[in-house]
Design an enzyme around this catalytic site. Structure first.
Site, PDB file in Angstrom:
ATOM      1  N   HIS A   1       2.212   1.297  -3.308  1.00  0.00           N
ATOM      2  CA  HIS A   1       2.914   0.211  -3.347  1.00  0.00           C
ATOM      3  C   HIS A   1       2.817  -0.777  -4.558  1.00  0.00           C
ATOM      4  O   HIS A   1       1.843  -1.024  -5.120  1.00  0.00           O
ATOM      5  CB  HIS A   1       3.190  -0.636  -1.924  1.00  0.00           C
ATOM      6  CG  HIS A   1       2.108  -1.335  -1.558  1.00  0.00           C
ATOM      7  ND1 HIS A   1       1.406  -2.603  -2.013  1.00  0.00           N
ATOM      8  CD2 HIS A   1       1.008  -0.517  -0.477  1.00  0.00           C
ATOM      9  CE1 HIS A   1       0.315  -2.826  -1.390  1.00  0.00           C
ATOM     10  NE2 HIS A   1      -0.138  -1.830  -0.745  1.00  0.00           N
TER      11      HIS A   1
ATOM     12  N   CYS B   1      -4.451   1.198   0.916  1.00  0.00           N
ATOM     13  CA  CYS B   1      -3.471   1.489  -0.010  1.00  0.00           C
ATOM     14  C   CYS B   1      -3.785   1.680  -1.387  1.00  0.00           C
ATOM     15  O   CYS B   1      -4.722   0.881  -1.658  1.00  0.00           O
ATOM     16  CB  CYS B   1      -2.254   0.410   0.499  1.00  0.00           C
ATOM     17  SG  CYS B   1      -1.554   0.692   1.994  1.00  0.00           S
TER      18      CYS B   1
END
Length: 198
Positions: free
Chosen positions: A158, A174
């Site tokens: 992301h 992440c």
């Protein structure tokens, strides 16, 4: 007769002394240095992606399929190869804060979202009780402007609005990219793109 001390010898000696700590750090085998300042105490930096080594998809995947994405935690870079066999992109990335939060192996992109909504995991809220139960997309959202969800729950590729995080140990698992980079990647990545976290 005593050896003559020249200005050149003095400067070389001084340069060697100053370089010693950097050389020792460069020889460290730890993927996660322990001497990085917390993100909140640092200024935003620009990363030079030309410093990253180009990789070959064949070293990591059996076939291109609709595309392949390699997130290299050690070099803190994301490599993308398109299914056309010609497209290649390289982006600097953020990586997990610790080895405990790092999941390695093969997965794939199963969903994509523009201006994604963020829901912190129970572990994240346990570590930081001040986190909200959820946050809608927009400025301040930790997922930035785009997100690509993997088969592993709560692990994503992301964007981020906090540019200080790129090139640093700063995520809860992440892989983060500058918003302008994740927007470029988002347009190329298809559902079913193979992903390897290395």
């Amino acid at each position: 007769m005593a050896p003559r001390i020249t200005r050149r010898a003095t400067l070389l000696g001084l340069a060697g002394t100053l370089a010693s700590p950097a050389i020792l750090r460069a020889q460290s085998t730890d993927a996660f240095p322990t001497d990085e300042a917390p993100i909140r105490d640092t200024e935003a930096v620009k990363r030079n992606i030309s410093a990253f080594a180009q990789q070959s998809w064949q070293d990591h995947f059996e076939e291109l399929g609709v595309g392949c994405l390699l997130a290299d935690v050690t070099s803190r870079a994301v490599h993308y190869w398109g299914g056309d066999g010609e497209t290649y992109r390289l982006f600097p990335s953020s990586v997990p804060m610790s080895e405990d939060l790092t999941k390695r192996g093969y997965t794939e992109v199963v969903r994509k979202a523009k201006n994604p909504r963020w829901t912190p995991t129970p572990n994240m809220r346990e570590r930081d009780p001040s986190l909200p139960a959820f946050m809608n997309g927009g400025p301040g959202n930790p997922l930035g402007t785009r997100a690509m969800y993997l088969t592993w729950p709560a692990y994503l590729v992301h964007g981020t609005h906090d540019t200080r995080k790129i090139g640093r140990q700063s995520s809860s698992g992440c892989i983060g990219l500058y918003n302008q980079h994740v927007e470029e990647l988002y347009e190329m990545v298809q559902i079913g793109t193979q992903v390897r976290i290395l």
